[in-house]
Design a protein around this motif. Structure first.
Motif, PDB file in Angstrom:
ATOM      1  N   GLY A   1     161.374  52.255  54.275  1.00 56.58           N
ATOM      2  CA  GLY A   1     160.593  52.768  55.395  1.00 56.58           C
ATOM      3  C   GLY A   1     159.945  54.084  55.027  1.00 56.58           C
ATOM      4  O   GLY A   1     160.074  54.576  53.902  1.00 56.58           O
ATOM      5  N   ALA A   2     159.262  54.697  55.993  1.00 59.14           N
ATOM      6  CA  ALA A   2     158.470  55.882  55.700  1.00 59.14           C
ATOM      7  C   ALA A   2     159.305  57.144  55.580  1.00 59.14           C
ATOM      8  O   ALA A   2     159.007  58.015  54.755  1.00 59.14           O
ATOM      9  CB  ALA A   2     157.409  56.067  56.791  1.00 59.14           C
ATOM     10  N   PHE A   3     160.377  57.282  56.397  1.00 59.51           N
ATOM     11  CA  PHE A   3     161.099  58.552  56.456  1.00 59.51           C
ATOM     12  C   PHE A   3     162.514  58.295  56.930  1.00 59.51           C
ATOM     13  O   PHE A   3     162.721  57.622  57.946  1.00 59.51           O
ATOM     14  CB  PHE A   3     160.375  59.510  57.423  1.00 59.51           C
ATOM     15  CG  PHE A   3     161.005  60.864  57.540  1.00 59.51           C
ATOM     16  CD1 PHE A   3     160.814  61.821  56.559  1.00 59.51           C
ATOM     17  CD2 PHE A   3     161.780  61.191  58.645  1.00 59.51           C
ATOM     18  CE1 PHE A   3     161.378  63.085  56.680  1.00 59.51           C
ATOM     19  CE2 PHE A   3     162.351  62.440  58.771  1.00 59.51           C
ATOM     20  CZ  PHE A   3     162.155  63.392  57.778  1.00 59.51           C
ATOM     21  N   GLN A   4     163.496  58.849  56.193  1.00 55.54           N
ATOM     22  CA  GLN A   4     164.903  58.700  56.531  1.00 55.54           C
ATOM     23  C   GLN A   4     165.231  57.241  56.880  1.00 55.54           C
ATOM     24  O   GLN A   4     164.969  56.349  56.100  1.00 55.54           O
ATOM     25  CB  GLN A   4     165.275  59.679  57.643  1.00 55.54           C
ATOM     26  CG  GLN A   4     165.422  61.123  57.151  1.00 55.54           C
ATOM     27  CD  GLN A   4     166.620  61.340  56.239  1.00 55.54           C
ATOM     28  OE1 GLN A   4     166.604  60.991  55.076  1.00 55.54           O
ATOM     29  NE2 GLN A   4     167.675  61.944  56.772  1.00 55.54           N
ATOM     30  N   ASN A   5     165.774  56.987  58.091  1.00 56.28           N
ATOM     31  CA  ASN A   5     166.184  55.608  58.392  1.00 56.28           C
ATOM     32  C   ASN A   5     165.123  54.810  59.142  1.00 56.28           C
ATOM     33  O   ASN A   5     165.382  53.737  59.667  1.00 56.28           O
ATOM     34  CB  ASN A   5     167.487  55.606  59.200  1.00 56.28           C
ATOM     35  CG  ASN A   5     167.268  56.012  60.650  1.00 56.28           C
ATOM     36  OD1 ASN A   5     166.509  56.934  60.923  1.00 56.28           O
ATOM     37  ND2 ASN A   5     167.937  55.339  61.576  1.00 56.28           N
ATOM     38  N   MET A   6     163.890  55.317  59.204  1.00 53.28           N
ATOM     39  CA  MET A   6     162.816  54.550  59.833  1.00 53.28           C
ATOM     40  C   MET A   6     162.570  53.276  59.032  1.00 53.28           C
ATOM     41  O   MET A   6     162.439  53.311  57.807  1.00 53.28           O
ATOM     42  CB  MET A   6     161.519  55.359  59.870  1.00 53.28           C
ATOM     43  CG  MET A   6     161.532  56.527  60.835  1.00 53.28           C
ATOM     44  SD  MET A   6     160.087  57.560  60.528  1.00 53.28           S
ATOM     45  CE  MET A   6     159.465  57.716  62.173  1.00 53.28           C
ATOM     46  N   GLY A   7     162.479  52.155  59.718  1.00 54.31           N
ATOM     47  CA  GLY A   7     162.235  50.887  59.058  1.00 54.31           C
ATOM     48  C   GLY A   7     160.759  50.563  58.974  1.00 54.31           C
ATOM     49  O   GLY A   7     159.913  51.279  59.516  1.00 54.31           O
ATOM     50  N   ILE A   8     160.452  49.483  58.268  1.00 54.95           N
ATOM     51  CA  ILE A   8     159.082  48.962  58.226  1.00 54.95           C
ATOM     52  C   ILE A   8     158.942  47.969  59.364  1.00 54.95           C
ATOM     53  O   ILE A   8     159.664  46.980  59.421  1.00 54.95           O
ATOM     54  CB  ILE A   8     158.785  48.278  56.884  1.00 54.95           C
ATOM     55  CG1 ILE A   8     158.887  49.292  55.742  1.00 54.95           C
ATOM     56  CG2 ILE A   8     157.403  47.649  56.895  1.00 54.95           C
ATOM     57  CD1 ILE A   8     158.640  48.684  54.388  1.00 54.95           C
ATOM     58  N   HIS A   9     158.026  48.230  60.261  1.00 49.30           N
ATOM     59  CA  HIS A   9     157.877  47.394  61.441  1.00 49.30           C
ATOM     60  C   HIS A   9     156.672  46.484  61.295  1.00 49.30           C
ATOM     61  O   HIS A   9     155.625  46.883  60.780  1.00 49.30           O
ATOM     62  CB  HIS A   9     157.724  48.263  62.696  1.00 49.30           C
ATOM     63  CG  HIS A   9     158.961  49.034  63.030  1.00 49.30           C
ATOM     64  ND1 HIS A   9     159.910  48.577  63.904  1.00 49.30           N
ATOM     65  CD2 HIS A   9     159.422  50.218  62.570  1.00 49.30           C
ATOM     66  CE1 HIS A   9     160.897  49.451  63.993  1.00 49.30           C
ATOM     67  NE2 HIS A   9     160.620  50.465  63.185  1.00 49.30           N
TER      68      HIS A   9
ATOM     69  N   GLY B   1     170.215  62.200  64.702  1.00 50.79           N
ATOM     70  CA  GLY B   1     169.726  61.892  63.364  1.00 50.79           C
ATOM     71  C   GLY B   1     169.212  60.476  63.183  1.00 50.79           C
ATOM     72  O   GLY B   1     168.700  60.140  62.107  1.00 50.79           O
ATOM     73  N   ASP B   2     169.324  59.632  64.189  1.00 50.31           N
ATOM     74  CA  ASP B   2     168.862  58.249  64.106  1.00 50.31           C
ATOM     75  C   ASP B   2     167.435  58.194  64.654  1.00 50.31           C
ATOM     76  O   ASP B   2     167.213  58.364  65.858  1.00 50.31           O
ATOM     77  CB  ASP B   2     169.780  57.330  64.908  1.00 50.31           C
ATOM     78  CG  ASP B   2     169.476  55.851  64.689  1.00 50.31           C
ATOM     79  OD1 ASP B   2     168.347  55.536  64.267  1.00 50.31           O
ATOM     80  OD2 ASP B   2     170.367  55.019  64.937  1.00 50.31           O
ATOM     81  N   LEU B   3     166.488  57.936  63.771  1.00 41.78           N
ATOM     82  CA  LEU B   3     165.082  57.937  64.178  1.00 41.78           C
ATOM     83  C   LEU B   3     164.611  56.584  64.695  1.00 41.78           C
ATOM     84  O   LEU B   3     163.474  56.462  65.148  1.00 41.78           O
ATOM     85  CB  LEU B   3     164.203  58.364  62.999  1.00 41.78           C
ATOM     86  CG  LEU B   3     164.533  59.742  62.408  1.00 41.78           C
ATOM     87  CD1 LEU B   3     163.617  60.057  61.234  1.00 41.78           C
ATOM     88  CD2 LEU B   3     164.461  60.827  63.455  1.00 41.78           C
ATOM     89  N   GLU B   4     165.455  55.576  64.620  1.00 42.03           N
ATOM     90  CA  GLU B   4     165.088  54.256  65.126  1.00 42.03           C
ATOM     91  C   GLU B   4     165.426  54.107  66.608  1.00 42.03           C
ATOM     92  O   GLU B   4     164.731  53.397  67.327  1.00 42.03           O
ATOM     93  CB  GLU B   4     165.796  53.174  64.316  1.00 42.03           C
ATOM     94  CG  GLU B   4     165.141  52.856  62.982  1.00 42.03           C
ATOM     95  CD  GLU B   4     163.769  52.214  63.159  1.00 42.03           C
ATOM     96  OE1 GLU B   4     163.629  51.297  63.983  1.00 42.03           O
ATOM     97  OE2 GLU B   4     162.825  52.647  62.476  1.00 42.03           O
ATOM     98  N   LYS B   5     166.490  54.757  67.036  1.00 42.06           N
ATOM     99  CA  LYS B   5     166.858  54.685  68.445  1.00 42.06           C
ATOM    100  C   LYS B   5     166.104  55.768  69.209  1.00 42.06           C
ATOM    101  O   LYS B   5     166.007  56.904  68.769  1.00 42.06           O
ATOM    102  CB  LYS B   5     168.360  54.874  68.605  1.00 42.06           C
ATOM    103  CG  LYS B   5     169.202  53.765  67.983  1.00 42.06           C
ATOM    104  CD  LYS B   5     170.684  54.043  68.174  1.00 42.06           C
ATOM    105  CE  LYS B   5     171.531  52.954  67.525  1.00 42.06           C
ATOM    106  NZ  LYS B   5     172.984  53.232  67.659  1.00 42.06           N
ATOM    107  N   SER B   6     165.583  55.403  70.336  1.00 45.02           N
ATOM    108  CA  SER B   6     164.769  56.350  71.092  1.00 45.02           C
ATOM    109  C   SER B   6     165.206  56.376  72.549  1.00 45.02           C
ATOM    110  O   SER B   6     165.844  55.461  73.053  1.00 45.02           O
ATOM    111  CB  SER B   6     163.287  55.966  71.000  1.00 45.02           C
ATOM    112  OG  SER B   6     163.075  54.667  71.523  1.00 45.02           O
TER     113      SER B   6
END
Length: 311
Positions: A167-175, A228-233
């Motif tokens: 992904g682009a940054f830390q734990n961000m995935g490819i969507h 610290g979790d960038l996927e959960k919002s």
């Protein structure tokens, strides 16, 4: 004798003048003709985007015949996506057998029309990616984890593993363009370094008990803002026209903050073209009443999940 000669000479002069006049009227203007009907070498070429698999032989034929009809001499084919909605019965994914068959059809028809064909070396805007590039040789990112410990004594334990997803940054995935994780993205992880440094007295963790977090509407889960979790919002209600949505951190005393990083989900590409992207502003206040701007973000292109750091 002299009179006959004079008549002959006069006739010759008049005849010669007539030929010169007629020749001047019939000589074509080469520059004008070149503009009206330029050669193939001078005709324009265009980018021809195949958007998100919306490809059919019927559409290829219609596009190419139109290009030829309006005077285009060729094209450069680009396979792209940009969240284009599906308008065909079946998408043709890049470099699948069905895609290759469609491209061969386009190539043959291009040749029949006397046009020029070019193709990008890979899908998208860049020439540096593609399924043929091993993950270990592809573009990479740095990821990290943090562990706070008491200095002056040995540490025994296992450091938390940094994010290892693509992904682009830390734990961000490819969507994918329409939500969800990309299917089987390439993966690569390798340890780089362990760095230990002495923290300054001002570099103190934010104590949840010492800060009051509020927002402009119901639904904010404040704990998600610093996990610290960038996927959960978490959500903040969209403000009414002319108003703003906000999240406020209120400290009991003045604070020195070196950097702020936050991630948010942007509208998709189509929505952004219609409505625009919201501007993100950082402001500070000494009394909670009067606010001064510290940073205003640009509202250019974003991604499904954008991450910003203000220093």
């Amino acid at each position: 004798m002299s009179l006959a000669w004079k008549k002959y000479a006069l006739a010759a002069i008049v005849f010669g003048f007539g030929i010169g006049t007629a020749g001047g009227q019939s000589t074509p203007d080469a520059l004008k003709k070149g503009f009206e009907n330029p050669p193939s070498s001078a005709r324009p070429r265009v980018w021809w985007h195949w958007m998100n698999g919306n490809i059919t032989e019927e559409g290829i034929k219609a596009d190419l015949e139109w290009m030829h009809r309006v005077g285009l001499a060729g094209y450069q084919n680009f396979d792209a996506a940009l969240q284009t909605p599906q308008v065909v019965d079946k998408r043709l994914a890049y470099m699948t057998p069905e895609w290759k068959k469609a491209f061969l059809y386009a190539t043959k028809l291009t040749d029949q029309l006397g046009m020029e064909e070019a193709i990008a070396g890979s899908p998208g805007w860049s020439e540096s990616g593609g399924p043929w590039v091993p993950a270990a040789q592809g573009m990479k990112k740095y990821v990290w984890s943090e562990t706070q410990m008491k200095g002056g004594q040995p540490f025994h334990g296992v450091l938390p593993h940094p994010p290892s997803n693509t992904g682009a940054f830390q734990n961000m995935g490819i969507h994918e363009q329409f939500g969800g994780e990309a299917e089987n993205p390439p993966r690569f992880y390798a340890d780089a370094a362990v760095i230990a440094y002495r923290r300054t007295a001002a570099d103190a963790p934010m104590d949840a008990g010492q800060v009051k977090i509020t927002s402009s509407g119901e639904g904010l889960d404040a704990a998600m803002l610093s996990d610290g979790d960038l996927e959960k919002s978490t959500k903040v209600p969209i403000a009414a026209v002319g108003e703003i949505s906000w999240v406020q951190y209120e400290f009991p005393a003045a604070q020195t903050i070196r950097a702020i990083t936050y991630a948010m989900r942007d509208p998709n590409f189509i929505e952004a073209m219609m409505t625009g992207r919201p501007q993100r502003n950082l402001e500070a206040s000494d009394d909670g009443q009067s606010w001064r701007p510290l940073h205003r973000s640009a509202t250019g292109e974003g991604a499904a999940v954008s991450c910003y750091t203000w220093l």
